[in-house]
Scaffold this motif. Sequence first.
Motif, short mmCIF file in Angstrom:
data_model
loop_
_atom_site.label_atom_id
_atom_site.label_comp_id
_atom_site.label_asym_id
_atom_site.label_seq_id
_atom_site.Cartn_x
_atom_site.Cartn_y
_atom_site.Cartn_z
N LEU A 25 43.57 78.41 48.41
CA LEU A 25 44.82 77.66 48.31
C LEU A 25 45.56 77.66 49.64
O LEU A 25 46.12 76.63 50.06
CB LEU A 25 45.71 78.27 47.22
CG LEU A 25 47.07 77.61 47.03
CD1 LEU A 25 46.92 76.12 46.68
CD2 LEU A 25 47.87 78.33 45.94
N SER A 29 46.15 74.16 51.63
CA SER A 29 47.55 73.85 51.90
C SER A 29 47.78 73.67 53.39
O SER A 29 48.54 72.78 53.82
CB SER A 29 48.46 74.96 51.37
OG SER A 29 48.36 75.08 49.96
N THR A 73 40.38 69.89 49.62
CA THR A 73 41.74 69.51 49.95
C THR A 73 42.15 68.26 49.18
O THR A 73 43.27 68.17 48.66
CB THR A 73 41.88 69.26 51.46
OG1 THR A 73 41.54 70.45 52.17
CG2 THR A 73 43.31 68.86 51.83
N HIS A 76 42.80 69.26 45.59
CA HIS A 76 44.07 69.98 45.52
C HIS A 76 45.23 68.99 45.60
O HIS A 76 46.20 69.09 44.83
CB HIS A 76 44.15 70.98 46.68
CG HIS A 76 45.53 71.49 46.94
ND1 HIS A 76 46.17 72.38 46.11
CD2 HIS A 76 46.41 71.21 47.95
CE1 HIS A 76 47.39 72.64 46.58
NE2 HIS A 76 47.55 71.94 47.69
N THR A 80 47.94 68.24 42.63
CA THR A 80 49.34 68.54 42.91
C THR A 80 50.21 67.31 42.67
O THR A 80 51.29 67.40 42.07
CB THR A 80 49.51 69.01 44.38
OG1 THR A 80 48.72 70.19 44.57
CG2 THR A 80 50.96 69.32 44.69
N CYS A 114 51.24 66.08 49.96
CA CYS A 114 49.92 65.98 49.33
C CYS A 114 49.52 64.52 49.14
O CYS A 114 48.35 64.16 49.32
CB CYS A 114 49.92 66.71 47.99
SG CYS A 114 49.68 68.51 48.15
#
Length: 217
Positions: A25, A29, A73, A76, A80, A114
């Motif tokens: 994570l 991030s 990524t 993620h 998100t 994001c």
Amino acid sequence: MPDLLDHSVRLRPRKLTRRGMDARLRIVSAMVACIVRSGFEATTVEHVMAEAGLSRGSLLHQFPTRLELTVATAEHAMRTVMADADERALAIADPFERLADYPAIMWATQASDCGLALTDILLAARWDSNLAHALLPVTSKIELQVAEALLALAQGAGLPDPAAYVPHGWMLLASTRGLIIEYKLDPARPMILAAIEALHAEHRHLCERLRAKNSQA
């Protein structure tokens, strides 16, 4: 040492510890932050390492290739953005207003870090067939979930044919992403500001028409 520029995705099923999940994570991030700041193509492994505060070995342990890091990524970022959209939608009590005001929700989430990083990765996939191929399993799965979310919004709003709304939701998403790219070039461009306002107004008008159709049925 594995090369982060390797273009293969290695499917290595393994159980992650809590420490491993936290590290992943932290890395994805950091990748998002680097993409937003410098763009996907300009983002290097060294940039991500510095942003995450991790060694090259720690990064390679979680993501042996740049392709794996990019796909993780993207996933993620997608999840998100979806979670943020769900939270914003649920904050609107009236189900119809939740649907009619969805362009504002979509703008806020797609314009987030994001959302911006995801758009940059998707644009890069247009010229990188390896990346496009590696993203397909993730995007296919997420797209089904997005379609389900759009369907649920339409059902909650009481539209007579909820499934018919889903393509409009996809058009809204594509239009929003395109307008965000234009907006980021210069937030003061009158034509782009007018287009954003028109997109929101037209979506509300569509929802009102569909609701009226339901009332007449």
